[in-house]
Design a protein around this motif. Structure first.
Motif, mmCIF file in Angstrom:
data_model
loop_
_atom_site.group_PDB
_atom_site.id
_atom_site.type_symbol
_atom_site.label_atom_id
_atom_site.label_comp_id
_atom_site.label_asym_id
_atom_site.label_seq_id
_atom_site.Cartn_x
_atom_site.Cartn_y
_atom_site.Cartn_z
ATOM 1 N N GLU A 20 -1.698 2.513 4.892
ATOM 2 C CA GLU A 20 -2.702 3.410 4.319
ATOM 3 C C GLU A 20 -2.183 4.832 4.424
ATOM 4 O O GLU A 20 -1.720 5.243 5.489
ATOM 5 C CB GLU A 20 -4.025 3.278 5.081
ATOM 6 C CG GLU A 20 -5.100 4.243 4.617
ATOM 7 C CD GLU A 20 -6.327 4.228 5.512
ATOM 8 O OE1 GLU A 20 -7.320 4.877 5.140
ATOM 9 O OE2 GLU A 20 -6.282 3.584 6.584
ATOM 10 N N ASP A 56 -0.139 4.218 -2.199
ATOM 11 C CA ASP A 56 -1.355 4.968 -1.871
ATOM 12 C C ASP A 56 -1.031 6.460 -1.751
ATOM 13 O O ASP A 56 -0.081 6.841 -1.057
ATOM 14 C CB ASP A 56 -1.924 4.450 -0.546
ATOM 15 C CG ASP A 56 -3.308 4.998 -0.256
ATOM 16 O OD1 ASP A 56 -3.940 5.530 -1.173
ATOM 17 O OD2 ASP A 56 -3.743 4.886 0.906
ATOM 18 N N GLY A 108 0.800 -1.226 0.000
ATOM 19 C CA GLY A 108 0.000 0.000 0.000
ATOM 20 C C GLY A 108 0.820 1.256 0.000
ATOM 21 O O GLY A 108 0.281 2.365 0.141
#
Length: 554
Positions: free
Chosen positions: A288, A245, A242
């Motif tokens: 995230e 992101d 991730g």
């Protein structure tokens, strides 16, 4: 005797900054020549027609031989253009003799590589207790394994971490809780050697002098995350984790730390002219991007800034780690106050950092306790990227700039540069800076890497009417840093927190020993540690003015 217990780390006690007695202002003196630090860290040509030539170099603090004294590794680039008569500058490792002097041990250690280097970070990639070094460069990067006998071996190819891009910042940390050090690398711009060597100055700075182009308009480079496989190799896992992101940016400094105090390491990235990124760790190595909604991606006006370096520390004593981010000229440096482990607030004006930081162009911010009064002061390394600003006095700018020292007074930063010693009269185009304890005398000294010049060593000679403590959380061997360990020290009416981290500053790595000023207290009430695996330990009633080593087996 110290007692280990399963106790919570008392970060909640840090509700406010202590009121310490008035002491002499922090004082520093120039120790560069006496210490024997004579390396020149070149960075391209004098005219700097390409932005690669402006980003400069960093320095790593690493006790490579385990003798208890911190050594220095300077990363250098080389002169441009290169021709047959040119002699490339190599990286230099200085061994600390323990008496305030250094000796060049580059050849014996085997780390005298010549490359277009920028900086690096320190970790223990094989969990053998010896600090290894990752060197960032205009690709490929290099991973040096510490052999434990005063030498290093280049294991880049076998480890598969030779990022081929233009890398500046990096950080080692345990991303997935498996006990080994993973690696995150910040990359800046996509550029070919042909573009670099044929570059010309095409941009009119403030309508006046012609300067280099970028970064806006140039292609952004993708950052890279390497997962440690535990067997001497790494796997590139940027997308799977991730870490893509939020998109790309012109990345410079990076640091890993536990911003929300949930027990795992998060990653903050300073991006030049694009939004900064904060990657929140879910605890299992998945991330995230939360920079925008937590309030540390943009300044209070909602603007992305020209971010360079990262300073980390709890400057307001509320028990959470705050961020200082240096930025481009004519734009204040950002002070992101961590309110509660969930949200940051741009408190640059509240902390009175906006005015002293508006004109300079900043690279390294260091939060450290210069005078042992139990709060974190701020050092700023400054330097322009355009040598041509000296040609037009009407711009009111200079290429070689004054570094700054700001004293923390109740959460407000007071500029005391002019009172802190003649060494602050040194003006260079400074870049990476580290804090470290030169002679193990308890106070923090500074080393500044200057572009196309020798470094500056600022020895801390502040009046010693205050006490101190250093805590060294280690695994296995004499200097295997336990990155991620959270430490709190309780003295009188306050609790201070620190975390063992890798990266930050600008392309540099600070002293891994966690330093605390404890003011008038000759003893500390307690030291609490939360180790990376979650184990908690407490030491009660220890005398100050010493280095406390806490060692565990993984």
């Amino acid at each position: 005797m110290p007692r280990g217990r399963d106790l919570a780390v008392l970060v909640s006690l840090g509700c406010c900054l202590p009121v310490a007695s008035e002491a002499q202002l922090p004082q520093f003196r120039d120790r560069t020549a006496a210490a024997g630090l004579n390396v020149v860290t070149y960075s391209g040509s004098i005219e700097k027609p390409h932005i690669l030539e402006s980003t400069g170099n960093g320095v790593l603090v690493v006790d490579y031989d385990g003798d208890g004294y911190q050594d220095l590794y300077f990363v250098a680039a080389y002169r441009l253009p290169r021709d047959e008569s040119a002699t490339d500058q190599r990286n230099v490792l200085y061994r600390n003799n323990g008496d305030g002097t250094f000796v060049d041990v580059t050849d014996r250690a085997g780390v005298g590589v010549s490359l277009y280097g920028h900086g690096g970070c320190v970790g223990d990639v094989d969990r053998d207790g010896w600090p290894d070094m990752y060197v960032t460069a205009y690709g490929p990067n290099i991973l040096y394994r510490n052999n434990g006998d005063g030498t290093f071996t280049d294991i880049t190819a076998g480890a598969a971490v030779g990022d081929p891009g233009w890398s500046i910042g990096c950080t080692f940390f345990d991303a997935d809780g498996d006990g080994d050090h993973d690696l995150y690398v910040g990359n800046y711009i996509e550029a070919t050697w042909q573009e670099i060597l044929t570059a010309v100055r095409t941009r009119a700075w403030r309508g006046s002098v012609m300067v280099m182009d970028g970064p806006r308009g140039l292609p952004e480079a993708a950052n890279t995350y390497y997962r440690n496989n535990g067997n001497g190799t790494f796997s590139e896992a940027t997308v799977q984790s991730g870490m893509t992101d939020g998109g790309m940016g012109y990345s410079m400094a990076v640091v890993s730390f536990d911003y929300d105090l949930d027990g795992d390491m998060d990653v903050y990235v300073a991006n030049d002219s694009t939004a900064n990124r904060l990657y929140r760790n879910s605890g299992d190595g998945a991330f995230e991007e939360v920079g925008t909604w937590t309030g540390c991606a943009y300044n209070a006006d909602g603007n992305a800034q020209g971010s360079m370096g990262i300073g980390l520390g709890d400057y307001d004593g509320n028990g959470f780690f705050d961020l200082v981010v240096t930025n481009f000229a004519h734009d204040y440096y950002a002070l992101y106050r961590n309110l509660d482990g969930e949200l940051f607030q741009d408190d640059t004006f509240v902390g009175q950092l906006a005015v002293p930081s508006y004109v300079p162009l900043g690279w390294t911010p260091l939060l450290f306790d210069a005078d042992h009064d139990r709060d974190l002061d701020l050092f700023l390394a400054n330097g322009h990227i355009y040598p041509q600003v000296d040609e037009d006095p009407s711009l009111g700018e200079v290429y070689r700039q004054q570094n700054q020292l700001l004293r923390n007074v109740g959460g407000v930063f007071e500029d005391i540069t002019e009172q802190a010693g003649e060494v602050f009269e040194v003006r260079e185009s400074s870049r990476g800076t580290v804090s470290f304890d030169l002679e193990n005398d308890g106070d923090l000294d500074l080393v500044v890497s200057n572009q196309d010049a020798q470094p500056t060593l600022l020895e801390n000679v502040t009046d010693r009417n205050h006490h101190w403590l250093q805590v060294v959380p280690t695994y296995h061997g004499p200097s295997g840093e336990a990155i991620g360990t959270l430490v709190s020290v309780t003295v009188a009416d306050s609790t201070q927190i620190r975390q063992a981290v890798s990266g930050g500053s600008y392309a540099s790595e600070n002293d891994p020993r966690l330093h605390f000023g404890v003011a008038e207290s000759a003893r500390v009430e307690r030291i609490d540690l939360r180790w990376p695996d979650g184990f908690r330990q407490a030491f009660l009633g220890l005398p100050a003015d010493r280095i406390v080593v806490a060692s565990r087996r993984q």
